[in-house]
Design a protein around this motif. Structure first.
Motif, PDB file in Angstrom:
ATOM      1  N   SER A   1       0.780  -1.044   0.309  1.00 33.92           N
ATOM      2  CA  SER A   1       0.012   0.249   0.156  1.00 33.92           C
ATOM      3  C   SER A   1       0.846   1.404  -0.387  1.00 33.92           C
ATOM      4  CB  SER A   1      -1.325  -0.161   1.277  1.00 33.92           C
ATOM      5  OG  SER A   1      -0.550   0.380   2.612  1.00 33.92           O
ATOM      6  N   VAL A   2       1.971   0.824   0.578  1.00 35.64           N
ATOM      7  CA  VAL A   2       2.518   2.478   0.722  1.00 35.64           C
ATOM      8  C   VAL A   2       3.311   2.693  -1.151  1.00 35.64           C
ATOM      9  CG1 VAL A   2       5.541   2.924   1.286  1.00 35.64           C
ATOM     10  CG2 VAL A   2       3.923   2.084   2.653  1.00 35.64           C
TER      11      VAL A   2
ATOM     12  N   ALA B   1       0.837   4.367  -2.504  1.00 38.19           N
ATOM     13  CA  ALA B   1       0.976   5.900  -2.511  1.00 38.19           C
ATOM     14  C   ALA B   1       1.707   5.990  -2.812  1.00 38.19           C
ATOM     15  CB  ALA B   1       0.452   5.563  -1.350  1.00 38.19           C
ATOM     16  N   ALA B   2       2.784   5.941  -2.752  1.00 39.29           N
ATOM     17  CA  ALA B   2       4.307   6.514  -3.932  1.00 39.29           C
ATOM     18  C   ALA B   2       3.931   6.910  -5.286  1.00 39.29           C
ATOM     19  CB  ALA B   2       5.279   5.704  -3.293  1.00 39.29           C
TER      20      ALA B   2
ATOM     21  N   ASN C   1       0.978   6.699  -6.593  1.00 33.54           N
ATOM     22  CA  ASN C   1       0.124   7.795  -7.504  1.00 33.54           C
ATOM     23  C   ASN C   1       0.247   9.099  -6.867  1.00 33.54           C
ATOM     24  OD1 ASN C   1      -1.573   5.388  -7.968  1.00 33.54           O
ATOM     25  ND2 ASN C   1      -2.874   5.627  -5.785  1.00 33.54           N
ATOM     26  N   LEU C   2       1.159   9.103  -5.752  1.00 34.89           N
ATOM     27  CA  LEU C   2       1.714  10.419  -5.457  1.00 34.89           C
ATOM     28  C   LEU C   2       2.740  10.624  -6.114  1.00 34.89           C
ATOM     29  CD1 LEU C   2       1.597   9.785  -1.755  1.00 34.89           C
ATOM     30  CD2 LEU C   2       0.125  12.121  -2.571  1.00 34.89           C
ATOM     31  N   GLY C   3       3.508   9.926  -6.692  1.00 30.41           N
ATOM     32  CA  GLY C   3       4.503  10.576  -7.969  1.00 30.41           C
ATOM     33  C   GLY C   3       6.219  11.058  -7.003  1.00 30.41           C
ATOM     34  N   SER C   4       5.852  10.558  -6.078  1.00 28.48           N
ATOM     35  CA  SER C   4       6.866  11.214  -4.595  1.00 28.48           C
ATOM     36  C   SER C   4       7.894   9.642  -4.797  1.00 28.48           C
ATOM     37  CB  SER C   4       6.639  10.673  -3.561  1.00 28.48           C
ATOM     38  OG  SER C   4       5.536   9.362  -3.520  1.00 28.48           O
ATOM     39  N   GLY C   5       8.361   9.243  -6.206  1.00 26.69           N
ATOM     40  CA  GLY C   5       9.703   8.260  -6.705  1.00 26.69           C
ATOM     41  C   GLY C   5       9.576   7.280  -5.805  1.00 26.69           C
ATOM     42  N   SER C   6      11.181   6.391  -5.933  1.00 26.15           N
ATOM     43  CA  SER C   6      10.869   5.331  -5.211  1.00 26.15           C
ATOM     44  C   SER C   6      10.865   4.960  -3.420  1.00 26.15           C
ATOM     45  CB  SER C   6      12.078   4.334  -5.828  1.00 26.15           C
ATOM     46  OG  SER C   6      12.816   5.198  -5.327  1.00 26.15           O
ATOM     47  N   THR C   7      10.003   4.569  -2.952  1.00 26.23           N
ATOM     48  CA  THR C   7      10.167   4.269  -1.241  1.00 26.23           C
ATOM     49  C   THR C   7      11.561   3.511  -1.094  1.00 26.23           C
ATOM     50  OG1 THR C   7       8.095   4.225  -1.483  1.00 26.23           O
ATOM     51  CG2 THR C   7       8.919   3.924   1.122  1.00 26.23           C
ATOM     52  N   ASN C   8      11.905   5.128   0.231  1.00 24.33           N
ATOM     53  CA  ASN C   8      13.394   3.969   0.895  1.00 24.33           C
ATOM     54  C   ASN C   8      12.771   2.933   2.254  1.00 24.33           C
ATOM     55  OD1 ASN C   8      14.835   5.035  -1.612  1.00 24.33           O
ATOM     56  ND2 ASN C   8      15.084   6.940  -0.830  1.00 24.33           N
TER      57      ASN C   8
END
Lengths: 119, 119
Positions: free
Chosen positions: A54-55, A58-59, A61-68
Protein backbone atom coordinates in the motif's frame (compact mmCIF):
# COMPACT_ATOMS: atom_id res chain seq x y z
CA UNK A 1 26.68 -12.96 4.29
CA UNK A 2 22.98 -12.15 4.76
CA UNK A 3 22.84 -13.59 8.25
CA UNK A 4 25.95 -11.67 9.30
CA UNK A 5 24.49 -8.40 8.01
CA UNK A 6 21.23 -8.95 9.87
CA UNK A 7 23.08 -9.87 13.06
CA UNK A 8 25.31 -6.78 12.79
CA UNK A 9 22.28 -4.51 12.54
CA UNK A 10 20.49 -6.15 15.48
CA UNK A 11 23.53 -6.44 17.75
CA UNK A 12 24.64 -2.90 16.89
CA UNK A 13 21.30 -1.34 17.77
CA UNK A 14 20.21 -0.76 21.35
CA UNK A 15 16.77 -2.30 21.81
CA UNK A 16 16.69 -4.24 18.52
CA UNK A 17 15.82 -7.90 18.80
CA UNK A 18 15.21 -9.30 15.31
CA UNK A 19 15.89 -8.65 11.64
CA UNK A 20 14.45 -10.16 8.50
CA UNK A 21 15.29 -10.14 4.82
CA UNK A 22 12.13 -10.94 2.89
CA UNK A 23 10.60 -10.76 -0.59
CA UNK A 24 7.49 -8.65 -1.18
CA UNK A 25 5.78 -11.98 -1.87
CA UNK A 26 6.19 -12.78 1.86
CA UNK A 27 8.86 -15.43 1.35
CA UNK A 28 11.72 -14.99 3.86
CA UNK A 29 15.30 -15.15 2.62
CA UNK A 30 17.11 -14.84 5.94
CA UNK A 31 16.40 -13.88 9.51
CA UNK A 32 18.21 -13.28 12.77
CA UNK A 33 16.49 -13.27 16.15
CA UNK A 34 18.25 -12.56 19.45
CA UNK A 35 18.16 -15.68 21.61
CA UNK A 36 17.07 -13.78 24.72
CA UNK A 37 14.13 -12.22 22.92
CA UNK A 38 12.47 -14.88 20.72
CA UNK A 39 9.78 -13.76 18.30
CA UNK A 40 8.12 -14.93 15.11
CA UNK A 41 9.78 -12.46 12.78
CA UNK A 42 8.29 -14.14 9.70
CA UNK A 43 4.77 -13.25 10.80
CA UNK A 44 5.93 -9.68 11.23
CA UNK A 45 7.34 -9.64 7.71
CA UNK A 46 4.23 -11.16 6.18
CA UNK A 47 2.00 -8.56 7.86
CA UNK A 48 4.27 -5.77 6.65
CA UNK A 49 4.39 -6.98 3.03
CA UNK A 50 0.75 -5.82 2.85
CA UNK A 51 1.72 -2.46 4.33
CA UNK A 52 4.62 -2.04 1.90
CA UNK A 53 2.38 -2.78 -1.06
CA UNK A 54 0.00 0.00 0.00
CA UNK A 55 2.97 2.34 0.63
CA UNK A 56 4.40 1.66 -2.85
CA UNK A 57 0.97 2.14 -4.37
CA UNK A 58 0.60 5.51 -2.59
CA UNK A 59 4.08 6.60 -3.72
CA UNK A 60 3.19 5.72 -7.31
CA UNK A 61 -0.08 7.68 -7.16
CA UNK A 62 1.60 10.67 -5.51
CA UNK A 63 4.61 10.67 -7.85
CA UNK A 64 6.92 10.88 -4.86
CA UNK A 65 9.57 8.55 -6.32
CA UNK A 66 10.68 5.19 -5.04
CA UNK A 67 10.15 4.48 -1.35
CA UNK A 68 13.35 4.03 0.65
CA UNK A 69 12.22 3.50 4.20
CA UNK A 70 9.16 2.98 6.37
CA UNK A 71 9.11 3.20 10.18
CA UNK A 72 6.13 2.13 12.25
CA UNK A 73 5.91 2.83 15.97
CA UNK A 74 3.28 0.88 17.88
CA UNK A 75 2.75 0.67 21.63
CA UNK A 76 4.87 -2.46 22.10
CA UNK A 77 6.91 -2.64 18.90
CA UNK A 78 8.86 -0.36 16.59
CA UNK A 79 9.62 -1.66 13.11
CA UNK A 80 12.03 -0.03 10.67
CA UNK A 81 11.90 -1.28 7.09
CA UNK A 82 14.42 -0.53 4.34
CA UNK A 83 13.25 -1.28 0.82
CA UNK A 84 16.28 -2.72 -0.94
CA UNK A 85 15.12 -3.27 -4.53
CA UNK A 86 12.04 -4.36 -6.48
CA UNK A 87 12.05 -7.75 -4.79
CA UNK A 88 13.37 -7.58 -1.24
CA UNK A 89 13.14 -5.55 1.93
CA UNK A 90 15.01 -5.55 5.23
CA UNK A 91 13.01 -5.18 8.45
CA UNK A 92 14.29 -4.66 12.00
CA UNK A 93 12.11 -5.05 15.10
CA UNK A 94 12.91 -2.95 18.17
CA UNK A 95 11.42 -2.30 21.56
CA UNK A 96 9.54 1.04 21.69
CA UNK A 97 12.46 2.77 23.41
CA UNK A 98 15.06 1.20 21.10
CA UNK A 99 17.44 3.35 19.09
CA UNK A 100 15.63 3.44 15.75
CA UNK A 101 18.01 6.11 14.44
CA UNK A 102 20.91 3.67 14.86
CA UNK A 103 18.92 0.90 13.17
CA UNK A 104 18.15 3.23 10.24
CA UNK A 105 21.82 4.18 9.96
CA UNK A 106 23.09 0.59 10.07
CA UNK A 107 20.48 -0.54 7.54
CA UNK A 108 21.35 2.32 5.20
CA UNK A 109 25.09 1.66 5.22
CA UNK A 110 24.53 -2.06 4.57
CA UNK A 111 21.87 -1.57 1.90
CA UNK A 112 24.38 -1.25 -0.96
CA UNK A 113 26.23 -4.50 -0.32
CA UNK A 114 22.98 -6.37 0.40
CA UNK A 115 21.55 -5.08 -2.87
CA UNK A 116 24.65 -6.23 -4.77
CA UNK A 117 24.51 -9.68 -3.18
CA UNK A 118 20.83 -9.99 -4.09
CA UNK A 119 21.38 -9.40 -7.81
CA UNK B 1 -7.00 26.09 16.91
CA UNK B 2 -6.37 23.23 14.46
CA UNK B 3 -4.96 25.53 11.79
CA UNK B 4 -2.60 27.17 14.30
CA UNK B 5 -1.31 23.78 15.48
CA UNK B 6 -0.66 22.62 11.92
CA UNK B 7 1.09 25.88 11.07
CA UNK B 8 3.26 25.67 14.20
CA UNK B 9 4.43 22.18 13.26
CA UNK B 10 5.19 23.16 9.65
CA UNK B 11 6.83 26.51 10.40
CA UNK B 12 8.81 24.98 13.29
CA UNK B 13 10.26 22.18 11.17
CA UNK B 14 13.09 22.74 8.73
CA UNK B 15 12.05 21.35 5.34
CA UNK B 16 8.35 20.84 6.19
CA UNK B 17 5.89 22.32 3.75
CA UNK B 18 2.40 21.05 4.56
CA UNK B 19 0.33 19.50 7.34
CA UNK B 20 -3.06 17.86 7.34
CA UNK B 21 -5.57 16.75 9.95
CA UNK B 22 -7.76 14.07 8.40
CA UNK B 23 -10.19 11.31 9.30
CA UNK B 24 -9.39 7.70 8.38
CA UNK B 25 -12.37 7.98 6.04
CA UNK B 26 -10.29 10.39 3.93
CA UNK B 27 -12.29 13.48 4.89
CA UNK B 28 -9.96 16.41 5.74
CA UNK B 29 -10.65 18.45 8.85
CA UNK B 30 -7.95 21.11 8.47
CA UNK B 31 -4.82 21.72 6.47
CA UNK B 32 -1.94 24.15 6.25
CA UNK B 33 0.29 24.48 3.19
CA UNK B 34 3.26 26.85 2.96
CA UNK B 35 2.56 29.47 0.30
CA UNK B 36 6.00 29.11 -1.28
CA UNK B 37 5.58 25.37 -1.67
CA UNK B 38 2.03 24.62 -2.86
CA UNK B 39 0.89 21.00 -2.92
CA UNK B 40 -2.31 19.00 -2.89
CA UNK B 41 -2.07 17.77 0.67
CA UNK B 42 -5.55 16.23 0.55
CA UNK B 43 -4.45 13.75 -2.12
CA UNK B 44 -1.52 12.85 0.09
CA UNK B 45 -3.85 12.20 3.01
CA UNK B 46 -6.26 10.13 0.96
CA UNK B 47 -3.42 7.92 -0.32
CA UNK B 48 -2.12 7.45 3.21
CA UNK B 49 -5.49 6.53 4.70
CA UNK B 50 -5.10 3.27 2.78
CA UNK B 51 -1.61 2.80 4.19
CA UNK B 52 -2.80 3.52 7.74
CA UNK B 53 -5.57 0.98 7.42
CA UNK B 54 -3.06 -1.71 6.46
CA UNK B 55 -0.72 -0.59 9.28
CA UNK B 56 -3.51 -0.82 11.86
CA UNK B 57 -4.53 -4.18 10.49
CA UNK B 58 -0.94 -5.45 10.81
CA UNK B 59 -0.68 -4.11 14.37
CA UNK B 60 -3.88 -5.91 15.31
CA UNK B 61 -2.68 -9.20 13.81
CA UNK B 62 0.73 -8.87 15.47
CA UNK B 63 -0.68 -7.82 18.85
CA UNK B 64 1.79 -4.93 18.95
CA UNK B 65 -0.67 -2.49 20.53
CA UNK B 66 -2.06 0.69 19.09
CA UNK B 67 -0.01 2.41 16.38
CA UNK B 68 1.35 5.82 17.35
CA UNK B 69 3.37 6.93 14.37
CA UNK B 70 4.28 6.05 10.80
CA UNK B 71 7.11 7.64 8.80
CA UNK B 72 7.56 7.06 5.08
CA UNK B 73 10.64 8.24 3.22
CA UNK B 74 10.40 8.33 -0.56
CA UNK B 75 12.85 9.76 -3.05
CA UNK B 76 11.14 13.17 -3.24
CA UNK B 77 8.94 13.24 -0.15
CA UNK B 78 9.09 12.33 3.52
CA UNK B 79 5.78 11.96 5.34
CA UNK B 80 5.41 11.67 9.10
CA UNK B 81 2.00 10.62 10.39
CA UNK B 82 0.83 10.73 14.00
CA UNK B 83 -2.29 8.70 14.75
CA UNK B 84 -4.31 10.82 17.18
CA UNK B 85 -7.31 8.65 18.05
CA UNK B 86 -9.70 6.17 16.44
CA UNK B 87 -10.91 8.77 13.97
CA UNK B 88 -8.19 11.24 13.06
CA UNK B 89 -4.53 11.44 12.10
CA UNK B 90 -2.07 14.27 11.64
CA UNK B 91 0.31 14.13 8.66
CA UNK B 92 3.27 16.38 7.85
CA UNK B 93 5.00 16.49 4.46
CA UNK B 94 8.72 17.30 4.32
CA UNK B 95 11.43 17.47 1.73
CA UNK B 96 13.72 14.40 1.87
CA UNK B 97 16.40 16.32 3.76
CA UNK B 98 13.87 17.93 6.13
CA UNK B 99 14.17 17.53 9.89
CA UNK B 100 11.73 14.67 10.46
CA UNK B 101 12.89 14.32 14.07
CA UNK B 102 11.73 17.87 14.77
CA UNK B 103 8.41 17.20 13.02
CA UNK B 104 7.93 14.06 15.15
CA UNK B 105 8.70 15.99 18.32
CA UNK B 106 6.35 18.89 17.50
CA UNK B 107 3.56 16.49 16.53
CA UNK B 108 4.01 14.50 19.72
CA UNK B 109 3.87 17.51 22.03
CA UNK B 110 0.73 18.82 20.29
CA UNK B 111 -1.02 15.45 20.10
CA UNK B 112 -2.60 15.73 23.57
CA UNK B 113 -4.30 19.08 23.01
CA UNK B 114 -5.38 18.14 19.49
CA UNK B 115 -6.88 14.93 20.85
CA UNK B 116 -8.78 16.85 23.53
CA UNK B 117 -10.10 19.34 20.99
CA UNK B 118 -11.27 16.49 18.76
CA UNK B 119 -13.41 14.86 21.43
Amino acid sequence: MFKEALQEVVDGTEGAFAALLMGYDGIPLEQYVREDRPMNVENLGIEYTMVLKSVMNAARNLGSGSTNEVAIRAERLTTVIRLLNDEFFLAVALSPNGNSGKARYLMRVRAGSLREALE
